[in-house]
Design an enzyme around this catalytic site. Sequence first.
Site, PDB file in Angstrom:
ATOM      1  N   GLU A 140     -22.756 -22.391  38.999  1.00 26.02           N
ATOM      2  CA  GLU A 140     -24.099 -22.438  38.389  1.00 26.02           C
ATOM      3  C   GLU A 140     -24.889 -23.722  38.617  1.00 26.02           C
ATOM      4  OE1 GLU A 140     -23.874 -21.225  34.275  1.00 26.02           O
ATOM      5  OE2 GLU A 140     -23.422 -19.169  34.812  1.00 26.02           O
TER       6      GLU A 140
HETATM    7  C1  BMA Z   1     -21.320 -19.162  32.238  1.00 22.48           C
HETATM    8  C2  BMA Z   1     -20.140 -20.006  32.646  1.00 22.48           C
HETATM    9  C3  BMA Z   1     -19.805 -21.058  31.681  1.00 22.48           C
HETATM   10  C4  BMA Z   1     -20.114 -20.659  30.280  1.00 22.48           C
HETATM   11  C5  BMA Z   1     -20.432 -19.211  30.144  1.00 22.48           C
HETATM   12  C6  BMA Z   1     -20.793 -18.790  28.773  1.00 22.48           C
HETATM   13  O1  BMA Z   1     -22.458 -19.386  32.808  1.00 22.48           O
HETATM   14  O2  BMA Z   1     -20.252 -20.424  33.943  1.00 22.48           O
HETATM   15  O3  BMA Z   1     -20.430 -22.246  32.025  1.00 22.48           O
HETATM   16  O4  BMA Z   1     -19.056 -20.979  29.489  1.00 22.48           O
HETATM   17  O5  BMA Z   1     -21.477 -18.931  30.956  1.00 22.48           O
HETATM   18  O6  BMA Z   1     -21.984 -19.386  28.339  1.00 22.48           O
END
Ligand code: BMA
Length: 855
Positions: A425
Site C-alpha cells: 500500500e
Molecule cells: C490493509 C493492510 C493493513 C491493515 C489493514 C486493515 O490495508 O495492508 O495495513 O492492517 O488494511 O486496516
Amino acid sequence: MHRCRHDLSKGWRLRQCDQPQDWLPARRLPTQVHLDLLENKRIPNPFLDLNELAVRWVGEKSWVYQLRFKRPMTDHENGASTSDLILKGLDTFARVVLNGVEILKADNMFLAHRIDVTGHLRDDNELEIIFDSTVLRGRQLLEQHSHEHTFYVRQTEASRVPVRSAQYNWGWDWGPITLTMGPWKPIYIEQFVSRIDDIWVQYELSEDFTTVSGTIFVLTRGKYTSTVDVIMCLDGNTCFEVECPTNPDGLAQAQFTVESPQLWNPAGYGKQTLYTVKAAILSLDSIEKKIGFRRAELVQKADDLGRSFFFRINGVDIFCGGSCWIPADSFLSQMTTSRYYDWMKLMIEGRQNMIRIWGGGIYEDDALFNACDELGILVWQDFGFACASYPTYPSFLESVEEEARQNIRRLRNHPSLVIWAGNNEDYQVQERYKLEYNYEDKDPQSWLKSTFPARYTYEYLLPKIVKEEDPSAIYHPSSPWGDGKHTADPTVGDKHQWDLWHGGMNRYQEAPILSARFISEFGMEAYPHLETIQNMILDPEQRHPGSMMMDFRNKAFDHERRMITYIAENFKIKYDLASFTHLTQIVQSDTMKYAYESWRRDWHARRCGGVLVWQLNDCWPTTSWAIVDYHLVKKPAFYAISKALQPVAVGISRPYHSWTAGHADPTAPFRDNKFDLWIANSRLEELEVDVTVRFISIGTGKDVVGSRHIKVNVQANDITEVYNKHDGPPLDPQIDQKKPFDPRKYDAYVIHATVSSNGDTISSNTCWPQPIKYLDFGSRIVRFKMVSDTQIAMTSDRPIKGLVFEEKKGMKLSHNGFDLVPGEQPVVDVMGISLDSLRYTFVGAPEGSIRVSLS
Ligand code: BMA
C-alpha cells in the site's frame, strides 16, 4: 575436519544499560527483551488487560545481553582454520562486542551476519550485544534526514519508516505497540576448513513438462574447494550426480537434465514432489536442500475488462482462494516450527491455497515456507515495506539491497513462493499525499528526485535484484498495483477492496459489484470466541462490548462505529457479550460468504483471479479482522470461506435492494422473487450433477412449492451458470402494493440448493432474503443427536440462521456456522471436548450461549 557448529543459545544474561548491577538471566536464545523481563517477573504480561501500556517503557531503553563462554576448541585441536560467529538475526540496532572489541554494528533486523572471529577467540570469552531503542533511534534518523525526505506514514508514528525492522512493532490497527529488541534468531560459532555457503537451482521445464533442465549452483568458501560433488535425488534414488569444478570465486555450476520429472503442484492439483539437492566437499562439508519443479506464470493479458491477473501453475489456471498473513506473534522469537506448521495445516483444512505474507511483518521463517512446500500452498511475499513513503538516502538503500539479496537467496529454492511484491500500500500513500508520480517517466534517476523516491526501490532496485538473484521469479511492484493506474482501479492488477468495512462501508450484500481482477485484501472484523476474550481480560466487569479494555484491545480506527453499523444494518442488536460476540462473527462470516462466492463466480473468463482475506491470523489475543485468533481458535468466517472454496460449490444470489437508502422501499427485497444459481468447479474435469432447489418458508418450515430438479453439466475449472434472474415461486400473496403491508403477517422463504453427483451430496447452500433483521425468528429450536462419541447431528423444523458452536483452544470441529433447513441433518465431527459440554447459539436464539442437550 568437518564443519562444526557450537551452540551459543544458553547461559546469557541481560540488563538495562543504565542499571550496571542488575543482571537478569535470559531465556534460551532466540529471545527478546520483553520475554526475558516477563520471565523474571519484571513486567506484567503485555497480552493481558491494558498491560501493553505498562510495558511501553521497555522499548525506550537500551539493553545489553552478555554471554561468557570457553573457546569451543582450538584450531589446533580440531584442524579448523576458521571460526565464524553467526548471528542469524538481531532486533535491530545492535553493537556486538567480543572480548572488548566491537566486531559488528547492525541496524537491520532482516539481515543475518557472519563474522570471522578466528583471531578474536580466547580461552575465556565474553560476548556482549548492546541493543538500542528502535523508536529513539528512529526518531533521530527522522531528524537527520528530514531535510531531504518527508516521512509520510499511515499507522502509528513515522519513526518506524527509516528503521529496517518489522514495521508492526510500532503497533498496527490489529496489534500492540511492542518495540521489541534482542537476539531474535539463533547465535552460534561455526568452525571449518572449508564450507559450502549455498546451493540453489535454476531450471526450466520443457513446454510439455516432460523434461527439466537447468543448473545447480554451489558456492564454496575456504580451502580444498577445487571441486564439489553434486547430487540430485528423489525418494533416495539418485537422478543426477556429478563432480563439478569450482571457478576462482568458489562457485560450481552443474548443468543437469532430468527426464519425466515429477512436478510440484498446488494443493488439490496433484502431488507436492520435492527433490533433494546435495553438495559435498570431500569430507569437509556437505549441505542439502529441497527443491520442487513447477512452472509459475502470472497471466496479465488484455481482455474486455482491462487486463487479467491470475496464476497459472504447470499450465493450469488456479483460482487463488486464501488469506493474508501477519506475523503470528508480537514477540517473534516465540515462534516455533510446529506453530508455523499448525497454521499452514489449518490453511489446507480451510481449503485455502494461497497465503500473502504482508510487508509490514517479516520475510517469513524457513519453517513457514517448508510447510507451504510440503502442503502445496502458494506464497505471495511482500518486501518489508508498508503504508508509508520510504526514503532512499544511500545508507538506507544499501541496507535494503543487502536485505533483499539475503532473503531472496534464502527463499529462492521454495517452489511454494510464486510472487514477490514490492511493498504493501505504499502507492496509496503516494496517492493520498499527492506525491509526484508520472508513470510515463521511465528514468529511475529522476524518480529519486521526486517527492515519492521509493518508486526507485519498487520499480527499479528490487526488480533488478530479483532478476539477478532468481531470474525466473515473478515480481509485482506493490500490493495493490496495476500498471501505474490508480490503486483502486478494478480493471488491472490486484486490489485491496476496503469499501467493505473501511472506505465506502458498502454493505456486504453488494460484494458482486465490488469485484476486481484479484482481491489481495478485504475483510470484516469479528470478536474472537468467549474463552479467548475471558483469557485476555481478567476483570469480569470489563468483559462487555464497549468496555475500556475491549475498546483498548481493538486497534482499528472507529471500530465500534463500523462494527455496530454492520450489525445494526443486518441483525437485531443484542449487547450482552455472548450475543454480541456471535453477531460480530455472523457479520464476518456472511461477509466472507458473499465475497468468496461472488468473486469466485467471476473466475469465469478469468474476470477475478483470486481472493485473499485480510487477515488469517493475529499476533496477540484481540478483536480484529482475523478469521482465526491468536490461539488458533477459528471464527465462523474460517468455515464460511472453506465452504465457498469447495472444489465444487453451488452459489445462489438474490437481487440486492438497498433498504435504508433515502426513500428505499423496504419490502422490495421481499417482493423480488428472482434468483441466480451457479456452480463453481475447480476440478479439471467436467462433471454431471443433479441440482435440487427448495423454497422453504421461514415462518413454518414447510416447502412453499415442490422442489425443482435439474441435471447440469458442470464445466471444468470454470463457473457454470444454471439460473440467471430466474423466477422463484411467487412471494407471500399479501405483498400487494395496493394493500397495507403488515410485516408481522408476512412470510418469506429461503432458497436451498443441493448438488449431488452419483447420489452423494457434494455441495449445498442456503440463500436468505436480506436483511436478516426483518425476518421473524420466533419459536424455533435445534435438536441434537449423538451419532457417535465424536459426532453430533442437528435438525430443526424451521430454518435456522447462523448456528455457531462456541470454540475453545484445543477443540476441533469439522464445520461451524450453520444455516439449517428442515429435512437436512448435518453431522459435525467434534474433537477435544465432550459432546455434552458444547455450547452454541443462533440468530434469534433466546440466549447467547446455550448448552447442547443430546438425545
Ligand atoms: C490493509 C493492510 C493493513 C491493515 C489493514 C486493515 O490495508 O495492508 O495495513 O492492517 O488494511 O486496516
